[in-house]
Design an enzyme around this catalytic site. Structure first.
Site, short mmCIF file in Angstrom:
data_model
loop_
_atom_site.label_atom_id
_atom_site.label_comp_id
_atom_site.label_asym_id
_atom_site.label_seq_id
_atom_site.Cartn_x
_atom_site.Cartn_y
_atom_site.Cartn_z
N PHE A 11 -18.91 15.12 -25.97
CA PHE A 11 -18.43 14.13 -27.15
C PHE A 11 -18.46 12.59 -27.01
CE2 PHE A 11 -14.27 13.54 -26.05
CZ PHE A 11 -14.04 14.60 -24.84
N PHE B 110 -7.34 21.64 -24.33
CA PHE B 110 -7.69 20.15 -24.43
C PHE B 110 -8.78 20.31 -23.66
CE2 PHE B 110 -7.58 15.99 -23.54
CZ PHE B 110 -7.29 15.46 -24.52
N THR B 111 -9.73 19.23 -23.97
CA THR B 111 -10.89 19.09 -23.27
C THR B 111 -11.05 18.77 -21.98
OG1 THR B 111 -10.86 16.71 -23.75
CG2 THR B 111 -12.16 17.99 -25.36
N ARG C 282 -13.41 15.56 -34.02
CA ARG C 282 -12.67 16.81 -32.87
C ARG C 282 -13.10 18.00 -33.61
NH1 ARG C 282 -12.33 15.30 -28.51
NH2 ARG C 282 -10.38 14.36 -27.38
N TYR D 200 0.74 -1.19 -0.02
CA TYR D 200 -0.07 -0.03 0.05
C TYR D 200 0.87 1.37 0.10
CZ TYR D 200 -3.86 3.30 0.72
OH TYR D 200 -4.75 4.26 0.77
N ASP E 135 1.77 20.41 -20.13
CA ASP E 135 1.19 18.94 -20.46
C ASP E 135 1.93 18.45 -21.25
OD1 ASP E 135 -0.42 17.19 -21.44
OD2 ASP E 135 -2.41 18.41 -21.94
N LYS F 266 -0.24 7.69 -23.46
CA LYS F 266 0.17 8.29 -24.64
C LYS F 266 1.64 7.82 -24.91
CE LYS F 266 -4.07 10.47 -24.17
NZ LYS F 266 -4.26 11.78 -23.88
#
Ligand SMILES: *Cc1c(COP(=O)(O)O)cnc(C)c1O
Length: 457
Positions: A449, A124-125, A382, A72, A215, A258
């Site tokens: 979306f 970005f969303t 998009r 943990y 980001d 990614k």
């Protein structure tokens, strides 16, 4: 002579794909309300919905899973991950999160106050939503070329620094907690920022005492573009460029689904100890203890190994090479796509592809559905659906870019799969005049979306 981008790996295990016929696909896409997010994956032949969490792991990463230390607190794998992030990205402090948006949530809550402004190189969303939920207003200060699908400018991820400085003067530096800087810019079509522009951004923000939060979802792909196109970087390795990019920023949010070649995970990385202290405290509320933050030990191990693999020149060259292979095929066939070709996918210009469909009849959503119907290839909208509604007026946001994204998972599909995709896009293009738009029949409040439904007009 241009050297081939051939893959620096061979295939050890395969996963069967299922083929469907036209009548089946017609039913499946109707049932999904013409939203490709609502299709079942088993009904998809080549899945280009996203490059998020869809990469193939290496044998080293799979072996790493067996080394999971599922304690943990204080897992061995956390320390390996922390060490890897420090080594390749140079950030001092690390807080793991379940994925990128977990880190976005933490940093937004820590740094943004009600009424603040957060400028960025396009939104970005999830990033913008977390900034708004924390009381901030996102302001787009990307270079104007980024909004022009036709412009072949190599660094469409650059900031418009004059526009940014005007905003700082107008709103006051104390109302701008940080600049949101993405490598590469997803919504602009996977476009990179140059190191020259980033250095100038650093100088400007230093002048006003403003932080840069990075980001870094696709930082290695951005670094590869710098190596290819920016003067003075052709002899630097991708790993060196990645390190330099990170060194110009104060902290980062990462979706490791990614670039970093894993299916789940992310982190917040910071250089400021006080911000880190707050993040380490807050993560316990929303994600988990600060040495796992929503990730299993084994997943942190696979991520540490994935980060190391993701910054290798051979890997990135083959990854982007495959995307370019598909892009060039489409360009040669006269398909309108965003140029230059992005690093993680091809973005079809739906306004040009379906010029007879008005934007509020959802041309990109329509095109993604038609592509699935044609061949079982799954893409993503998009455009106006992703852009959501204006906070004040309640009307749709009308983005200049109305795109369909063919996103290429890393190390998953072959060149022959890319040929199938190109053939299908071309076949839809050839009958484009018969295609009609859609209306929305169901609209969720947040990030519509993902779950919106449509019907054909
Ligand atoms: C995917 C993505 C995110 C969010 O990450 P998740 O892991 O999906 O939560 C943030 N920024 C960019 C540019 C992304 O592509």
């Amino acid at each position: 002579m241009k050297k081939s981008w051939a893959e620096p790996y061979k295939i050890k295990m395969v996963e069967p794909l299922y083929m469907t016929n036209y009548d089946e696909r017609k039913k499946f896409i109707e049932d999904a309300g013409y939203n490709t997010f609502l299709l079942k994956s088993k009904d998809v032949y080549i899945d280009l919905l996203t490059d998020s969490g869809t990469s193939a792991m290496s044998d080293r990463q799979w072996a790493g899973l067996m080394l999971g230390d599922e304690a943990y607190a204080g897992s061995e794998n956390f320390f390996h991950l922390e060490e890897t992030i420090q080594k390749y990205y140079g950030y001092k402090y690390v807080v793991p999160t379940h994925q990128g948006r977990g880190a976005e949530h933490l940093i937004s809550q820590i740094l943004i106050k009600d009424g603040d402004y957060v400028p960025g190189n396009m939104y970005f969303t999830t990033t913008r939503l977390h900034q708004e939920l924390a009381g901030g207003t996102f302001v787009d200060v990307i270079t104007p070329e980024a909004h022009d699908a036709e412009s072949e400018f190599k660094f469409k991820g650059n900031f418009d620094l004059e526009k940014l400085e005007q905003l700082i003067i107008e709103k006051g530096a104390n109302r701008i907690p940080y600049i949101s800087m993405a490598t590469t810019v997803n919504m602009a079509g996977g476009q990179p920022i140059s190191l020259g522009n980033l250095k100038a951004l650093r100088a400007l923000t230093n002048k006003y005492g403003i932080k840069i939060i990075h980001d870094m979802t696709r930082v290695a792909e951005n670094a590869y573009r710098i190596q290819q196109y920016e003067e003075g970087f052709e002899h630097k390795s991708v790993a060196e460029i990645v390190f330099e990019i990170c060194s110009l920023t104060d902290g980062a949010t990462m979706s490791s689904k990614k670039d970093a070649l894993v299916s789940i995970g992310g982190f917040l990385a910071l250089n400021d100890y006080e911000d880190f202290e707050e993040a380490r405290n807050l993560v316990v509320v929303y994600e988990g203890l600060h040495t796992y933050g929503g990730m299993a030990g084994r997943d942190m191990e696979a991520l540490a190994i994935g980060i190391t693999e993701s910054v290798q020149d051979n890997h990135i060259r083959a990854r982007v090479g495959q995307v370019e292979y598909l892009g060039e095929k489409l360009l040669n066939a006269g398909i309108p796509i965003v140029k230059p070709i992005g690093t993680h996918g091809i973005f079809i210009d739906a306004k040009k592809f379906l010029p007879h469909i008005a934007q509020d009849k959802f041309p990109a959503q329509t095109l993604a559905a038609e592509l699935y119907l044609d061949s079982g290839v799954r893409a993503m909208e998009r455009g106006i659906v992703s852009a959501g509604r204006n906070k004040e007026t309640g009307d749709h946001n009308y983005p200049e870019l109305e795109l369909v994204r063919l996103t290429i998972p890393r190390r998953v599909y072959t060149q022959a799969h890319m040929d199938v995709v190109a053939e299908s896009v071309i076949s839809v293009f050839n009958r484009r005049t018969e295609i009609k738009g859609m209306e929305m029949t169901y609209e969720p409040t947040y990030l519509r979306f993902f779950q919106a439904k449509f019907k054909k007009l």
